[in-house]
Design an enzyme around this catalytic site. Structure first.
Site, PDB file in Angstrom:
ATOM      1  N   HIS A 227      21.451  37.922  27.787  1.00 22.59           N
ATOM      2  CA  HIS A 227      21.474  37.570  26.364  1.00 22.59           C
ATOM      3  C   HIS A 227      21.443  38.834  25.508  1.00 22.59           C
ATOM      4  CE1 HIS A 227      19.190  34.392  28.566  1.00 22.59           C
ATOM      5  NE2 HIS A 227      20.062  33.613  27.952  1.00 22.59           N
ATOM      6  N   ASP A 567      70.447  52.908  29.357  1.00 25.03           N
ATOM      7  CA  ASP A 567      69.518  52.304  30.311  1.00 25.03           C
ATOM      8  C   ASP A 567      69.109  53.363  31.336  1.00 25.03           C
ATOM      9  OD1 ASP A 567      68.299  49.872  31.742  1.00 25.03           O
ATOM     10  OD2 ASP A 567      69.550  50.802  33.285  1.00 25.03           O
TER      11      ASP A 567
END
Length: 584
Positions: A227, A567
């Protein structure tokens, strides 16, 4: 600390998460008002009913452990907040009201936090008053805070609670009485030790971000609670994983640490080990941590009889993990292995019941497949072949920075390095392993492409070269030891292209290596010289600048820079054939 969430209403999130479990499992009954889920197939007249709960934010705990062989029900509070007494009472009576006198009774399993302990014990008193037999077991397994600091409050309840759910739930399913199940749960608790470590606190959805108490980027907290509670110490800088695990195991197992020595006769025990994700670690990282934990425990000569790795009890999306050790008895191991329908308990029952988990067996390398030679097959002119391919490879290596630049814009930035790795491996092969047998040479080149390049590029070039290998093997039976000439090379390359196009949809116009490779092979097939065919490869590569990608990662890229670069895969292919052409 990450404060970004898909949902920002904390209370609604809790309700929706509980309801989702009921959607997934029709046997679960969902009480929205009381934030509880009940296993409607559970029979309280024949089986002790186990209930647990606490604040939300620790999922799959506790509702994920509802199922035959584990919990009969779970009650949730808000995030990090205990459920109320009324919620607990309502959740239990939903099930126990099926039988008069409360059936075989109820065991409430509670993590040791003040609100949970008070509320569950008060609920137990009210249920007993209503005639329902109830026992409460409070679980505390944390060792990090230690006896001195925890005082009379005792140890915090952490992931070890899940072992209690599993063992006590399996015992209840086998028909044990309420007293027997409660005693077993307490016995499990006595054998539990857990410690956690986290890189930061967590943020509750819907709350304002509070930077107070947050850890620095180079800081770790040892023993942080589920917590956001403080642990035993903060470490800066973050130690190497091996040192973190070593410190955690010292807290768990050092018999001379009077503040934390909760286990006795440590070396004589058999243990169940749980490495638990606090919510924010990737499965990959958790696996690496688990391996380190297992290795260190093995070096300590600790007998690990069961090993569980996964997400068992979280702190929302906490970037940390916990280690739990349970000192087992011979009765506990079969109960850990017993089947359950609870979705949160992922481990499968082992095919055997090992006394001790051992380091994995390292498989030796599989025997190599014999080289696919053909008697009197095609013979390479090794001098010319070496000269030509060497020139192409050196050209490709020199172009690596430029190809990498293109791929950084149009892809993931690794194409240049991948092609360079392949070219360097081929150069080494040409220098040391080249043979005149065409089948053997092309088969080896295909394997090198796969091994040295990896990824998509490695697979594509390997398939291409395997296609050429197949042609030389199939046609070699008729070669009668003939030396490979231009026409044979062209035919082999054409066959290789066909093989490649069977496994990829890429064609000219898709902005891939095909825009360079296909025009090159087509030009050779039409009678062009290697130099003329290389020009066609270059033209195809340049044409990719104006193309929109339809395959590969480049599909997701755009912008001006992208439109100005070719590319990268096509560039690599063109550079290679241009270099090779100069040597022909």
């Amino acid at each position: 600390m990450s404060s970004k969430h898909f949902v920002t209403n904390a209370e609604q999130t809790v309700l929706d998460a509980l309801e989702a479990l009921a959607w997934a499992d029709p046997s679960l009954g969902f009480d929205r008002k009381n934030k509880s889920l009940i296993n409607q197939t559970s029979d309280p007249s024949t089986t002790v009913s186990l209930f647990s709960g606490g604040g939300a934010g620790h999922e799959p705990a506790h509702a994920g452990y509802i199922g035959n062989g584990m919990l009969a029900g779970a009650i949730s509070g808000s995030i990090f907040a205990s459920p109320s007494v009324a919620q607990i009472v309502n959740g239990v009576t939903h099930l126990q009201s099926k039988v008069q006198g409360g059936g075989k009774g109820v065991l409430l399993i509670v993590k040791n936090y003040t609100g949970d302990v008070l509320h569950f014990n008060l609920a137990a008193s009210k249920l007993r008053t209503a005639g329902i037999p109830v026992e409460v077991v409070v679980i505390g397994d944390d060792v990090s805070v230690g006896r001195a600091k925890s005082g009379r409050v005792g140890r915090r309840g952490l992931a070890g609670t899940v072992f209690v759910h599993k063992i006590a739930g399996a015992a209840a399913a086998k028909g044990a009485s309420l007293k027997e199940v409660a005693q077993l749960a307490a016995q499990v608790n006595d054998g539990l030790v857990t410690v956690g470590a986290s890189l930061d606190h967590v943020h509750v959805p819907g709350r304002a971000k509070d930077d107070e108490g947050l850890l620095a980027d180079d800081e770790l907290e040892l023993g942080m609670g589920i917590h956001n509670e403080p642990g035993s110490k903060k470490l800066k800088p973050v130690p190497e994983l091996g040192n973190i695990v070593k410190m955690m195991l010292e807290q768990l197992l050092d018999p001379n640490d009077k503040d934390r020595a909760y286990l006795s006769d440590i070396e004589s025990g058999k243990y169940a080990l749980m490495v638990n994700n606090l919510g924010g670690l990737s499965v990959l990282e958790l696996g690496a941590i688990a391996k380190e934990v297992a290795t260190q425990l093995h070096s300590r000569n600790l007998t690990i009889s069961r090993f569980y790795v996964g997400t068992f009890m979280t702190s929302l999306n906490g970037p940390g993990f916990s280690i739990t050790l349970l000192k087992t008895t011979s009765d506990m191991l079969p109960l850990l292995d017993a089947p359950t329908s609870a979705p949160g308990w992922a481990p499968k029952s082992p095919s055997s019941s090992p006394e001790a988990i051992k380091p994995p067996t390292e498989l030796t390398s599989a025997p190599e497949v014999a080289e696919p030679t053909v008697k009197n097959g095609y013979i390479l002119d090794t001098s010319a072949f070496k000269t030509t391919i060497t020139a192409g490879c050196k050209s490709l290596i020199a172009a690596e920075p430029q190809i990498t630049k293109y791929d950084t814009i149009a892809g993931d930035g690794d194409c240049g390095e991948t092609l360079k790795n392949g070219a360097e491996a081929v150069l080494k092969f040409l220098e040391n392993e080249l043979t005149s047998d065409a089948v053997t040479t092309f088969a080896k080149l295909a394997d090198l492409a796969e091994e040295s390049m990896g990824g998509t590029s490695g697979a594509l070039y390997s398939i291409f070269l395997h296609g050429a290998t197949s042609w030389f093997r199939e046609q070699g039976a008729k070669a009668d030891g003939r030396t490979v000439g231009k026409q044979e090379y062209v035919s082999a390359l054409q066959a290789a292209l066909v093989a490649l196009q069977k496994v990829t949809p890429a064609r000219i116009g898709d902005r891939t290596m095909m825009d360079s490779l296909e025009p090159f092979i087509k030009a050779l097939g039409e009678g062009s010289s290697v130099a003329e065919a290389a020009k066609k490869a270059r033209e195809g590569t340049e044409a990719t600048k104006s193309m929109t990608a339809s395959l590969g990662r480049a599909v997701y890229v755009g912008g001006k820079e992208y439109q100005e670069c070719p590319d990268p895969g096509a560039e690599g292919c063109a550079v290679f054939v241009e270099g090779a052409a100069k040597a022909v």
